[in-house]
Design a protein around this motif. Structure first.
Motif, PDB file in Angstrom:
ATOM      1  N   SER A 143       0.843  -1.200   0.000  1.00 49.59           N
ATOM      2  CA  SER A 143       0.000   0.000   0.000  1.00 49.59           C
ATOM      3  C   SER A 143       0.871   1.240   0.000  1.00 49.59           C
ATOM      4  CB  SER A 143      -0.915   0.006   1.228  1.00 49.59           C
ATOM      5  OG  SER A 143      -0.138   0.059   2.419  1.00 49.59           O
ATOM      6  N   TYR A 144       0.266   2.361  -0.397  1.00 46.14           N
ATOM      7  CA  TYR A 144       0.985   3.628  -0.322  1.00 46.14           C
ATOM      8  C   TYR A 144       0.125   4.668   0.372  1.00 46.14           C
ATOM      9  CZ  TYR A 144      -1.634   5.649  -4.293  1.00 46.14           C
ATOM     10  OH  TYR A 144      -2.618   6.146  -5.125  1.00 46.14           O
ATOM     11  N   ALA A 145       0.782   5.507   1.168  1.00 42.58           N
ATOM     12  CA  ALA A 145       0.112   6.567   1.915  1.00 42.58           C
ATOM     13  C   ALA A 145       0.232   7.876   1.146  1.00 42.58           C
ATOM     14  CB  ALA A 145       0.736   6.716   3.300  1.00 42.58           C
ATOM     15  N   SER A 146      -0.902   8.520   0.891  1.00 37.68           N
ATOM     16  CA  SER A 146      -0.899   9.827   0.233  1.00 37.68           C
ATOM     17  C   SER A 146      -1.327  10.883   1.231  1.00 37.68           C
ATOM     18  CB  SER A 146      -1.847   9.830  -0.968  1.00 37.68           C
ATOM     19  OG  SER A 146      -3.195   9.968  -0.531  1.00 37.68           O
ATOM     20  N   THR A 147      -1.292  12.138   0.802  1.00 33.99           N
ATOM     21  CA  THR A 147      -1.773  13.225   1.650  1.00 33.99           C
ATOM     22  C   THR A 147      -3.254  13.505   1.418  1.00 33.99           C
ATOM     23  OG1 THR A 147      -0.978  14.835   0.022  1.00 33.99           O
ATOM     24  CG2 THR A 147       0.485  14.313   1.856  1.00 33.99           C
ATOM     25  N   GLY A 148      -3.937  12.608   0.714  1.00 35.49           N
ATOM     26  CA  GLY A 148      -5.369  12.753   0.501  1.00 35.49           C
ATOM     27  C   GLY A 148      -5.783  12.402  -0.909  1.00 35.49           C
ATOM     28  N   ILE A 149      -7.032  12.068  -1.072  1.00 38.17           N
ATOM     29  CA  ILE A 149      -7.577  11.743  -2.390  1.00 38.17           C
ATOM     30  C   ILE A 149      -7.464  12.963  -3.302  1.00 38.17           C
ATOM     31  CG2 ILE A 149      -9.694  11.163  -3.649  1.00 38.17           C
ATOM     32  CD1 ILE A 149     -10.546   9.526  -1.210  1.00 38.17           C
ATOM     33  N   GLY A 150      -6.877  12.767  -4.464  1.00 41.08           N
ATOM     34  CA  GLY A 150      -6.714  13.858  -5.417  1.00 41.08           C
ATOM     35  C   GLY A 150      -5.461  14.674  -5.215  1.00 41.08           C
ATOM     36  N   SER A 151      -4.661  14.350  -4.188  1.00 41.66           N
ATOM     37  CA  SER A 151      -3.383  15.043  -4.027  1.00 41.66           C
ATOM     38  C   SER A 151      -2.450  14.597  -5.143  1.00 41.66           C
ATOM     39  CB  SER A 151      -2.773  14.728  -2.668  1.00 41.66           C
ATOM     40  OG  SER A 151      -2.622  13.331  -2.505  1.00 41.66           O
ATOM     41  N   LEU A 152      -1.394  15.373  -5.375  1.00 41.60           N
ATOM     42  CA  LEU A 152      -0.486  15.019  -6.458  1.00 41.60           C
ATOM     43  C   LEU A 152       0.184  13.676  -6.204  1.00 41.60           C
ATOM     44  CD1 LEU A 152       1.086  16.598  -9.069  1.00 41.60           C
ATOM     45  CD2 LEU A 152       2.924  15.925  -7.551  1.00 41.60           C
ATOM     46  N   ASN A 153       0.522  13.375  -4.941  1.00 44.70           N
ATOM     47  CA  ASN A 153       1.154  12.077  -4.710  1.00 44.70           C
ATOM     48  C   ASN A 153       0.188  10.926  -4.950  1.00 44.70           C
ATOM     49  OD1 ASN A 153      -0.287  12.464  -2.302  1.00 44.70           O
ATOM     50  ND2 ASN A 153       1.549  12.852  -1.094  1.00 44.70           N
ATOM     51  N   HIS A 154      -1.091  11.168  -4.806  1.00 45.20           N
ATOM     52  CA  HIS A 154      -2.090  10.164  -5.185  1.00 45.20           C
ATOM     53  C   HIS A 154      -2.092   9.965  -6.701  1.00 45.20           C
ATOM     54  CE1 HIS A 154      -6.661   9.235  -5.721  1.00 45.20           C
ATOM     55  NE2 HIS A 154      -5.930   8.143  -5.855  1.00 45.20           N
ATOM     56  N   LEU A 155      -2.225  11.063  -7.443  1.00 43.08           N
ATOM     57  CA  LEU A 155      -2.319  10.958  -8.897  1.00 43.08           C
ATOM     58  C   LEU A 155      -1.027  10.450  -9.514  1.00 43.08           C
ATOM     59  CD1 LEU A 155      -4.351  14.169  -9.809  1.00 43.08           C
ATOM     60  CD2 LEU A 155      -5.181  11.887  -9.254  1.00 43.08           C
ATOM     61  N   GLY A 174      -4.251  12.656   6.200  1.00 42.65           N
ATOM     62  CA  GLY A 174      -4.568  14.077   6.272  1.00 42.65           C
ATOM     63  C   GLY A 174      -3.394  15.007   6.084  1.00 42.65           C
ATOM     64  N   GLY A 175      -2.237  14.487   5.685  1.00 41.83           N
ATOM     65  CA  GLY A 175      -1.066  15.331   5.475  1.00 41.83           C
ATOM     66  C   GLY A 175       0.195  14.499   5.424  1.00 41.83           C
ATOM     67  N   GLY A 176       1.329  15.185   5.163  1.00 40.71           N
ATOM     68  CA  GLY A 176       2.598  14.489   5.036  1.00 40.71           C
ATOM     69  C   GLY A 176       3.066  13.848   6.325  1.00 40.71           C
ATOM     70  N   GLY A 177       2.877  14.549   7.456  1.00 50.87           N
ATOM     71  CA  GLY A 177       3.293  14.012   8.743  1.00 50.87           C
ATOM     72  C   GLY A 177       2.640  12.676   9.063  1.00 50.87           C
ATOM     73  N   PRO A 178       1.316  12.581   8.993  1.00 55.47           N
ATOM     74  CA  PRO A 178       0.653  11.306   9.246  1.00 55.47           C
ATOM     75  C   PRO A 178       1.035  10.209   8.242  1.00 55.47           C
ATOM     76  CG  PRO A 178      -0.905  13.104   9.458  1.00 55.47           C
ATOM     77  CD  PRO A 178       0.355  13.702   8.905  1.00 55.47           C
ATOM     78  N   ALA A 179       1.281  10.602   6.987  1.00 55.68           N
ATOM     79  CA  ALA A 179       1.684   9.617   5.982  1.00 55.68           C
ATOM     80  C   ALA A 179       3.043   9.017   6.327  1.00 55.68           C
ATOM     81  CB  ALA A 179       1.721  10.265   4.600  1.00 55.68           C
ATOM     82  N   GLY A 185       5.850   3.222  10.649  1.00 55.93           N
ATOM     83  CA  GLY A 185       5.231   2.201  11.487  1.00 55.93           C
ATOM     84  C   GLY A 185       4.789   0.971  10.719  1.00 55.93           C
ATOM     85  N   ASN A 186       5.027   0.955   9.409  1.00 56.61           N
ATOM     86  CA  ASN A 186       4.686  -0.168   8.526  1.00 56.61           C
ATOM     87  C   ASN A 186       3.182  -0.410   8.428  1.00 56.61           C
ATOM     88  OD1 ASN A 186       5.693  -1.941   6.626  1.00 56.61           O
ATOM     89  ND2 ASN A 186       5.952  -3.645   8.063  1.00 56.61           N
ATOM     90  N   THR A 187       2.405   0.639   8.695  1.00 56.87           N
ATOM     91  CA  THR A 187       0.968   0.560   8.434  1.00 56.87           C
ATOM     92  C   THR A 187       0.712   0.673   6.939  1.00 56.87           C
ATOM     93  OG1 THR A 187       0.505   1.556  10.580  1.00 56.87           O
ATOM     94  CG2 THR A 187      -1.271   1.598   8.972  1.00 56.87           C
ATOM     95  N   ALA A 188       1.568   1.428   6.259  1.00 54.73           N
ATOM     96  CA  ALA A 188       1.575   1.518   4.800  1.00 54.73           C
ATOM     97  C   ALA A 188       2.986   1.189   4.327  1.00 54.73           C
ATOM     98  CB  ALA A 188       1.158   2.906   4.332  1.00 54.73           C
ATOM     99  N   SER A 189       3.101   0.749   3.069  1.00 54.27           N
ATOM    100  CA  SER A 189       4.396   0.294   2.561  1.00 54.27           C
ATOM    101  C   SER A 189       5.288   1.437   2.116  1.00 54.27           C
ATOM    102  CB  SER A 189       4.180  -0.669   1.388  1.00 54.27           C
ATOM    103  OG  SER A 189       3.307  -1.714   1.738  1.00 54.27           O
ATOM    104  N   LEU A 190       4.690   2.432   1.471  1.00 58.66           N
ATOM    105  CA  LEU A 190       5.497   3.534   0.941  1.00 58.66           C
ATOM    106  C   LEU A 190       4.677   4.800   0.849  1.00 58.66           C
ATOM    107  CD1 LEU A 190       4.590   3.827  -2.316  1.00 58.66           C
ATOM    108  CD2 LEU A 190       5.943   1.759  -2.485  1.00 58.66           C
ATOM    109  N   THR A 191       5.359   5.907   0.586  1.00 60.92           N
ATOM    110  CA  THR A 191       4.704   7.188   0.389  1.00 60.92           C
ATOM    111  C   THR A 191       5.505   8.001  -0.612  1.00 60.92           C
ATOM    112  OG1 THR A 191       3.687   9.099   1.508  1.00 60.92           O
ATOM    113  CG2 THR A 191       5.880   8.419   2.261  1.00 60.92           C
TER     114      THR A 191
END
Length: 313
Positions: A143-155, A174-179, A185-191
């Protein structure tokens, strides 16, 4: 009429001199937008001779902060330090509570920067090509963590996924810090975030850099290939941060703010700090920011249309 215009400008100038300048950041502390705002904060305050306050208003993919600034007094005391999703939100949300291109006036395109694709050390592969090979063997496992749906890192990641023919689950935050917290913490694989946001974790070996989305490698990560070098020629995606004022802010006030931001961004100390964080300082004027934001809107609108990407929550 001339007397009234002069009076209005004088009133705006007086209002500015009596109040702090508030930079509204649409994300929590720790992400690229917040880092940029805090990097220039003290030098900007020194230049304008009054306090500069950073106000974090996260939520709703930056809509909360953006709407707040759109409804603020157009006196030059409240600015939006906006992220790339300023251009993308109109694609994601057709019924925004503000008009992205009518309710704001550009002050300056502050910085532009490629994203660094960074993974938890447990994720297989030391570069993007190796990760993609692993992801093909286990569709949907990573999985990958983004800063939100429609953010550039999502697209950008969705574009890479389609080019590579892999399925990696999208987890919006909700932002870069939480991602970053999720990936460490390995909740997501990459960002995918700026080098400035990821630098500490990469240097501490809590994250590993797989690729960068710019046209060239970052000097700070000379051994990390670009996405184009990883098998996808021509690929590039840049995030950006700009300062916007509410529409109807007097032109003279906007012009003064532009000059202030440009002076601070071109200050050798500030420019060095931003460059070392992987940011490409732009320090443009307002119209250049507005043109850039519109071009990014058109690019990603076409991408979403062509791919039929689902952008619903």
């Amino acid at each position: 009429m001339l007397l009234m215009a002069v009076f209005a400008l004088s009133s705006a100038a007086i209002a500015q001199s009596e109040k702090p300048l508030t930079l509204v950041v649409p994300f929590p502390p720790g992400g690229s937008t917040d880092i940029t705002a805090r990097t220039i904060q003290s030098k900007l305050a020194e230049r304008i001779g009054r306090p500069v306050v950073i106000e974090n208003r996260p939520g709703a993919a930056s809509q909360i902060a953006t709407q707040h600034v759109a409804r603020s007094a157009p006196d030059g005391n409240t600015l939006l330090i906006s992220f790339d999703n300023h251009s993308i939100n109109p694609i994601v949300k057709p019924n925004l509570p503000y008009d992205t291109f009518k309710d704001f006036v550009g002050v300056s395109l502050l910085v532009r920067f490629p994203l660094v694709i960074a993974a938890n050390p447990s994720v297989p592969g030391n570069n993007l090509a190796e990760f993609i090979a692993a992801a093909k063997k286990r569709p949907g496992f990573y999985s990958y963590a983004s800063t939100g749906i429609g953010s550039l890192n999502h697209l950008a990641m969705e574009d890479i996924k389609r080019k590579a023919g892999i399925f990696v689950l999208h987890v919006p935050y909700g932002g870069g810090g939480p991602a970053i917290t999720a990936v460490v913490g390995n909740t997501a694989s990459l960002t995918l975030l700026s080098y400035a946001a990821l630098r500490g974790q990469i240097q501490a070996d809590k994250l590993k850099a797989l690729a960068v989305t710019g046209a060239q490698r970052l000097p700070e990560l000379p051994n990390t290939p670009t996405v184009a070098e990883s098998g996808y020629p021509g690929f590039e995606a840049y995030s950006w941060i700009g300062a916007f004022a509410p529409a109807n802010t007097p032109a003279a006030v906007v012009k003064k703010l532009t000059a202030d931001f440009q002076a601070v961004l071109n200050d050798p100390e500030i420019k060095s700090k931003l460059t070392q964080g992987g940011f490409d300082v732009q320090a443009s004027d307002g119209p250049a920011l507005e043109r850039y934001a519109k071009r990014e809107f058109e690019r990603w609108q076409q991408f979403v249309k062509n791919t039929k990407l689902n952008l619903e929550d």
